[in-house]
Design an enzyme around this catalytic site. Structure first.
Site, PDB file in Angstrom:
ATOM      1  CG  ASN A  94      17.217  42.391  28.661  1.00 22.92           C
ATOM      2  OD1 ASN A  94      16.907  42.997  29.685  1.00 22.92           O
ATOM      3  ND2 ASN A  94      18.447  41.994  28.411  1.00 22.92           N
ATOM      4  CD1 TRP A  95      11.548  46.508  28.017  1.00 25.52           C
ATOM      5  CD2 TRP A  95      10.694  47.336  29.918  1.00 25.52           C
ATOM      6  NE1 TRP A  95      10.194  46.683  27.835  1.00 25.52           N
ATOM      7  CE2 TRP A  95       9.646  47.192  28.990  1.00 25.52           C
ATOM      8  CE3 TRP A  95      10.401  47.835  31.192  1.00 25.52           C
ATOM      9  CZ2 TRP A  95       8.323  47.539  29.282  1.00 25.52           C
ATOM     10  CZ3 TRP A  95       9.080  48.176  31.494  1.00 25.52           C
ATOM     11  CH2 TRP A  95       8.060  48.029  30.537  1.00 25.52           C
ATOM     12  CE  LYS A  96      20.173  44.640  26.852  1.00 26.47           C
ATOM     13  NZ  LYS A  96      21.384  44.544  26.079  1.00 26.47           N
TER      14      LYS A  96
ATOM     15  CG  HIS B  82      21.860  39.599  29.552  1.00 31.10           C
ATOM     16  ND1 HIS B  82      22.853  40.503  29.310  1.00 31.10           N
ATOM     17  CD2 HIS B  82      21.011  39.666  28.496  1.00 31.10           C
ATOM     18  CE1 HIS B  82      22.617  41.100  28.139  1.00 31.10           C
ATOM     19  NE2 HIS B  82      21.498  40.606  27.631  1.00 31.10           N
TER      20      HIS B  82
ATOM     21  CD  GLU C  82      23.873  44.052  28.675  1.00 31.53           C
ATOM     22  OE1 GLU C  82      22.887  44.287  29.386  1.00 31.53           O
ATOM     23  OE2 GLU C  82      23.879  44.238  27.441  1.00 31.53           O
TER      24      GLU C  82
ATOM     25  CD  GLU D   8      20.596  37.878  24.485  1.00 30.81           C
ATOM     26  OE1 GLU D   8      19.753  38.601  23.949  1.00 30.81           O
ATOM     27  OE2 GLU D   8      21.099  38.142  25.588  1.00 30.81           O
TER      28      GLU D   8
ATOM     29  N   GLY E  96      23.507  44.770  21.243  1.00 33.39           N
ATOM     30  CA  GLY E  96      23.566  46.229  21.294  1.00 33.39           C
ATOM     31  C   GLY E  96      24.519  46.846  20.283  1.00 33.39           C
TER      32      GLY E  96
ATOM     33  CB  SER F 179      21.634  43.578  16.667  1.00 26.17           C
ATOM     34  OG  SER F 179      22.610  44.267  17.445  1.00 26.17           O
TER      35      SER F 179
ATOM     36  N   GLY G 208      16.550  43.464  23.095  1.00 26.90           N
ATOM     37  CA  GLY G 208      16.926  44.565  23.972  1.00 26.90           C
ATOM     38  C   GLY G 208      16.448  45.884  23.404  1.00 26.90           C
ATOM     39  N   GLY G 209      17.349  46.575  22.694  1.00 23.34           N
ATOM     40  CA  GLY G 209      17.070  47.931  22.203  1.00 23.34           C
ATOM     41  C   GLY G 209      15.729  48.088  21.503  1.00 23.34           C
TER      42      GLY G 209
HETATM   43  P1  PGA Z   1      19.922  44.061  21.814  1.00 24.43           P
HETATM   44  O1  PGA Z   1      20.040  43.327  23.220  1.00 24.43           O
HETATM   45  O2  PGA Z   1      18.650  43.570  21.162  1.00 24.43           O
HETATM   46  O3  PGA Z   1      19.888  45.524  22.139  1.00 24.43           O
HETATM   47  O4  PGA Z   1      21.121  43.678  21.008  1.00 24.43           O
HETATM   48  C1  PGA Z   1      19.695  41.975  23.368  1.00 24.43           C
HETATM   49  C2  PGA Z   1      19.939  41.531  24.796  1.00 24.43           C
HETATM   50  O5  PGA Z   1      20.934  41.948  25.390  1.00 24.43           O
HETATM   51  O6  PGA Z   1      19.155  40.756  25.375  1.00 24.43           O
END
Ligand code: PGA
Length: 250
Positions: A8-10, A94, A96, A167, A173, A213, A234-235
């Site tokens: 997930n590049w966001k 998601h 977010e 998640e 994050g 994470s 994500g990250g």
């Molecule tokens: P993260 O994000 O790996 O940076 O915690 C995961 C996500 O939001 O899909």
């Protein structure tokens, strides 16, 4: 079931940066990854993903779609249009989107329906906040989100690919990953909910991914849990080398 490692590049990477990323990914990727790889990119990077996907053997999709596929909906993303670019998956619900953009279970359920009718496999995200976990509500919250997200497409899901991403909001994050036991318990619960809502055989065909994470150094322990069928990253997906190391742990 084949495991899935999804990025997930966001809101990261312009098309030019995406092209550099995929070139680096191609150079790193060994032939023997045993999982499927997916990239959820910003909408403007999907055409770049489409250039690389056939040769590199990955799938890709948007991080969000709208529940209508055309019309007067300024700024939204059409599931039908992204499918025509070659996208085969869509990330839906998601945390977010739920918290920053006000997406409700009802809106998310409509998006899941539209993904399926547009021939995109939905990856439905669920997860509890820290306050909900501390109040002992984790399983209730996740059950509500899964039942709401899939409840209107029970018939369709019998024959469509889909996945669930668990998640925990407190792990996204933050560097604070769920323990393998914490994640494994919720995954087992999600499997039970899917068995009840769909059918036991179908529940075992649906990949349940963990996200929050995930890093190269915790992926192996998490992957050892029987109900963890993949990761949503994500990250750590922003560096091809780290993302590859996580995929390799599956
Ligand atoms: P993260 O994000 O790996 O940076 O915690 C995961 C996500 O939001 O899909």
């Amino acid at each position: 079931m084949k495991k899935i490692c999804a990025a997930n590049w966001k809101l990261n990477f312009s098309p030019e940066e995406a092209r550099r990323y995929f070139a680096e990914w191609s150079a790193l990727r060994p032939a023997n990854l045993s999982c499927d790889v997916l990239f959820f990119t910003p909408a403007y990077d999907l055409t770049v993903a489409a250039e690389f996907a056939p040769a590199e053997g990955f799938h890709f999709g948007p991080q969000n779609i709208y529940f209508e596929t055309s019309g007067a909906f300024t700024g939204e993303i059409s599931a039908r249009a992204v499918h025509s670019l070659g996208a085969r998956w869509a990330l839906i619900g998601h945390s977010e989107r739920r918290t920053l953009f006000g997406e409700t279970d009802d809106v998310i359920a409509k998006k899941v329906k539209t993904a399926i009718s547009s021939d995109l496999a939905p990856m439905l995200c669920v997860g509890e906040t820290l306050a909900e976990r501390e109040a002992g509500q984790t399983k209730n919250i996740v059950a509500r989100q899964v039942r709401a997200g899939l409840g209107r497409v029970v018939t369709e899901t019998a024959s469509h690919t889909l996945a669930i991403a668990y998640e925990p909001v407190w792990a996204i994050g933050t560097g604070r990953v769920a323990t393998p036991q914490q994640a494994g318990d919720v995954h087992a619960e999600i499997r039970r909910i899917l068995s009840d809502l769909l059918s036991p055989p179908r529940a075992h065909e649906i990949a349940i991914l963990y996200g929050g994470s995930v890093k190269p150094d915790n992926a192996k322990d998490l992957a050892s849990q029987p109900d963890i069928d993949g990761f949503l990253v994500g990250g750590a997906s922003l560096k091809p080398k780290d993302f590859f190391a996580i995929a390799d742990a599956l």
